[in-house]
Design a protein around this motif. Structure first.
Motif, PDB file in Angstrom:
ATOM      1  N   LEU A 139      39.537  38.244  41.269  1.00 55.32           N
ATOM      2  CA  LEU A 139      39.047  36.980  41.789  1.00 55.32           C
ATOM      3  C   LEU A 139      38.703  37.079  43.277  1.00 55.32           C
ATOM      4  O   LEU A 139      37.753  36.440  43.734  1.00 55.32           O
ATOM      5  N   THR A 140      39.445  37.884  44.031  1.00 55.35           N
ATOM      6  CA  THR A 140      39.183  38.009  45.463  1.00 55.35           C
ATOM      7  C   THR A 140      37.752  38.478  45.708  1.00 55.35           C
ATOM      8  O   THR A 140      37.008  37.870  46.484  1.00 55.35           O
ATOM      9  N   GLU A 141      37.338  39.562  45.038  1.00 61.35           N
ATOM     10  CA  GLU A 141      35.974  40.042  45.228  1.00 61.35           C
ATOM     11  C   GLU A 141      34.964  39.152  44.524  1.00 61.35           C
ATOM     12  O   GLU A 141      33.832  38.994  44.998  1.00 61.35           O
ATOM     13  N   GLY A 142      35.343  38.552  43.405  1.00 64.29           N
ATOM     14  CA  GLY A 142      34.426  37.659  42.714  1.00 64.29           C
ATOM     15  C   GLY A 142      33.989  36.499  43.585  1.00 64.29           C
ATOM     16  O   GLY A 142      32.802  36.133  43.611  1.00 64.29           O
ATOM     17  N   LEU A 143      34.914  35.915  44.318  1.00 67.61           N
ATOM     18  CA  LEU A 143      34.570  34.822  45.219  1.00 67.61           C
ATOM     19  C   LEU A 143      33.656  35.306  46.341  1.00 67.61           C
ATOM     20  O   LEU A 143      32.723  34.602  46.744  1.00 67.61           O
ATOM     21  N   ALA A 144      33.921  36.513  46.847  1.00 69.56           N
ATOM     22  CA  ALA A 144      33.064  37.069  47.904  1.00 69.56           C
ATOM     23  C   ALA A 144      31.658  37.340  47.383  1.00 69.56           C
ATOM     24  O   ALA A 144      30.665  37.128  48.094  1.00 69.56           O
ATOM     25  N   MET A 145      31.543  37.807  46.129  1.00 76.23           N
ATOM     26  CA  MET A 145      30.229  38.043  45.539  1.00 76.23           C
ATOM     27  C   MET A 145      29.448  36.749  45.392  1.00 76.23           C
ATOM     28  O   MET A 145      28.247  36.696  45.667  1.00 76.23           O
ATOM     29  N   ALA A 146      30.123  35.688  44.954  1.00 77.17           N
ATOM     30  CA  ALA A 146      29.443  34.404  44.792  1.00 77.17           C
ATOM     31  C   ALA A 146      28.921  33.901  46.130  1.00 77.17           C
ATOM     32  O   ALA A 146      27.783  33.410  46.232  1.00 77.17           O
ATOM     33  N   ALA A 147      29.728  34.037  47.165  1.00 78.47           N
ATOM     34  CA  ALA A 147      29.299  33.589  48.490  1.00 78.47           C
ATOM     35  C   ALA A 147      28.101  34.388  48.985  1.00 78.47           C
ATOM     36  O   ALA A 147      27.145  33.821  49.533  1.00 78.47           O
ATOM     37  N   ARG A 148      28.122  35.705  48.777  1.00 78.82           N
ATOM     38  CA  ARG A 148      27.009  36.531  49.231  1.00 78.82           C
ATOM     39  C   ARG A 148      25.739  36.238  48.439  1.00 78.82           C
ATOM     40  O   ARG A 148      24.635  36.177  49.001  1.00 78.82           O
TER      41      ARG A 148
ATOM     42  N   ALA B 223      43.550  43.072  37.177  1.00 78.12           N
ATOM     43  CA  ALA B 223      44.846  42.628  36.669  1.00 78.12           C
ATOM     44  C   ALA B 223      45.837  42.422  37.803  1.00 78.12           C
ATOM     45  O   ALA B 223      46.558  41.415  37.849  1.00 78.12           O
ATOM     46  N   VAL B 224      45.880  43.363  38.751  1.00 77.67           N
ATOM     47  CA  VAL B 224      46.831  43.252  39.856  1.00 77.67           C
ATOM     48  C   VAL B 224      46.422  42.146  40.820  1.00 77.67           C
ATOM     49  O   VAL B 224      47.256  41.368  41.302  1.00 77.67           O
ATOM     50  N   ASP B 225      45.126  42.042  41.110  1.00 78.16           N
ATOM     51  CA  ASP B 225      44.641  41.004  42.016  1.00 78.16           C
ATOM     52  C   ASP B 225      44.981  39.618  41.480  1.00 78.16           C
ATOM     53  O   ASP B 225      45.484  38.762  42.225  1.00 78.16           O
ATOM     54  N   CYS B 226      44.720  39.382  40.201  1.00 81.48           N
ATOM     55  CA  CYS B 226      45.003  38.067  39.628  1.00 81.48           C
ATOM     56  C   CYS B 226      46.510  37.795  39.600  1.00 81.48           C
ATOM     57  O   CYS B 226      46.943  36.650  39.802  1.00 81.48           O
ATOM     58  N   ALA B 227      47.316  38.847  39.374  1.00 81.08           N
ATOM     59  CA  ALA B 227      48.766  38.676  39.436  1.00 81.08           C
ATOM     60  C   ALA B 227      49.203  38.281  40.845  1.00 81.08           C
ATOM     61  O   ALA B 227      50.093  37.440  41.022  1.00 81.08           O
ATOM     62  N   LEU B 228      48.574  38.854  41.861  1.00 80.06           N
ATOM     63  CA  LEU B 228      48.900  38.502  43.241  1.00 80.06           C
ATOM     64  C   LEU B 228      48.494  37.065  43.570  1.00 80.06           C
ATOM     65  O   LEU B 228      49.202  36.362  44.301  1.00 80.06           O
ATOM     66  N   TRP B 229      47.361  36.619  43.038  1.00 84.68           N
ATOM     67  CA  TRP B 229      46.954  35.227  43.242  1.00 84.68           C
ATOM     68  C   TRP B 229      48.023  34.282  42.684  1.00 84.68           C
ATOM     69  O   TRP B 229      48.418  33.317  43.347  1.00 84.68           O
ATOM     70  N   GLU B 230      48.469  34.549  41.458  1.00 86.52           N
ATOM     71  CA  GLU B 230      49.444  33.639  40.856  1.00 86.52           C
ATOM     72  C   GLU B 230      50.793  33.739  41.555  1.00 86.52           C
ATOM     73  O   GLU B 230      51.486  32.721  41.737  1.00 86.52           O
ATOM     74  N   LEU B 231      51.177  34.947  41.964  1.00 90.56           N
ATOM     75  CA  LEU B 231      52.430  35.104  42.697  1.00 90.56           C
ATOM     76  C   LEU B 231      52.383  34.340  44.021  1.00 90.56           C
ATOM     77  O   LEU B 231      53.352  33.661  44.401  1.00 90.56           O
TER      78      LEU B 231
END
Length: 336
Positions: free
Chosen positions: A256-265, A92-100
């Motif tokens: 989303l930050t870690e999700g993107l890293a997981m997809a790349a790995r 929740a906080v990570d996605c809020a930071l992305w939008e901010l």
């Protein structure tokens, strides 16, 4: 980062009808929404947590409150990764930071994520476990669906009857099944044999979390996806030789930050990539939609199970999902 003001609240989402999987029946879902303000702009994130790890709404709210001072001091996404553990609260906080950050920079979140362009994504539409005839009727009701995912319960003969009925009703669609940990190594082979007969394209999480080693040496003609067996980036490497696909959910990995890293790995390791969701509104689907731009399989039908979604909302059309920046990811300038 400037100082931030954090708001967090819990909401209960009512489902349009009960939803059954192996071991659970859901009639509602409780989510949290975190909102961050920098004085001029705002960002939001929604999370449902992970029911099978005890990551529920009270726990998520408590986790965020524990870290309120550090968040409001002006945290960024990189620092958040070490401040908070993976799970719904960090999501929740990570996605809020992305939008901010999108609002502050004037660049939408998809550009911040390095996505060159967005496209509508074919998404699965999920059938909860029920009588075979009822599920077949449900499959016909998904008239525009290009892909259907079937929830199983671990009852081998009944589950195969369900899949056969759905395939007969919809011979045209991509078909996947989600076993939700309902099977054992002894019942896996007859399950897979029956699924091959029904032209099933993906088998998700057949064995219990913690029994991943039982898949070593099992040569499945159907790709097997890890869901409960993979929560975070730390889990991805040990899937090799056991699973062929990684199902990434932002509530599991913490945003989303870690999700993107997981997809790349996963790509580096030669694994297929899937994005899934815990039940949520369009506010939760929107960041997952960005991750879905990099995925082979997309399962983002969560809002279709709700009595009411948020507005503006994602759009489902001809078996696809589309998310406009107005839903999430552009941020908003606060007005007096």
């Amino acid at each position: 980062m400037p100082r931030l003001k954090l708001d967090v609240r819990a909401e209960r989402l009512r489902l349009a009808f009960p939803f059954r999987i192996s071991g659970y029946v859901f009639e509602s879902a409780q989510v949290i929404v975190a909102t961050l303000h920098d004085g001029d702009r705002t960002g939001r994130g929604e999370a449902a947590g992970v029911y099978y790890t005890g990551d529920d709404a009270p726990f998520m709210v408590e986790t965020i409150e524990t870290h309120r001072d550090a968040i409001e001091a002006g945290i960024d996404r990189a620092a958040l990764q070490t401040l908070m553990p993976a799970g719904g609260a960090r999501n929740a906080v990570d996605c809020a930071l992305w939008e901010l950050e999108a609002a502050q920079s004037g660049r939408p979140a998809w550009r911040l994520a390095g996505i060159p362009e967005r496209r509508p994504l074919v998404t699965t539409f999920t059938l909860g476990a029920d009588a075979p005839a009822t599920m077949a009727e449900g499959a016909r009701a998904y008239a525009s669906a290009q892909a259907i995912k079937v929830k199983l319960t671990g009852e081998l003969d009944l589950d195969l009857a369900r899949v056969r009925a759905i395939r007969a009703a919809r011979p045209d669609v991509w078909l996947g099944v989600d076993a939700n940990q309902g099977f054992t190594r002894d019942t896996l082979e007859p399950l897979v044999t029956g699924l091959v007969d029904s032209k099933v394209a993906l088998l998700e999480q057949p064995l219990a979390r913690g029994r991943e080693a039982d898949l070593e040496g099992f040569d499945s003609p159907i790709p097997i996806a890890a869901d409960e067996s993979v929560l975070t980036l730390h889990d991805v490497d040990r899937l090799v030789g056991r699973f062929q696909v990684v199902n990434i959910k932002l509530d599991k990995c913490g945003g989303l930050t870690e999700g993107l890293a997981m997809a790349a790995r996963a790509r580096e390791l030669g694994l297929g990539v899937m994005v899934g969701n815990m039940i949520g509104t369009s506010l939760a689907m929107a960041p997952a939609f960005l991750l879905g731009q990099q995925c082979d399989v997309v399962d983002l039908d969560g809002p279709t199970f709700l009595q009411r979604d948020r507005e503006p909302s994602v759009r489902y059309q001809d078996g696809t999902i589309w998310c406009d920046e107005a839903v999430w990811g552009a941020g908003a300038k606060l007005t007096a």
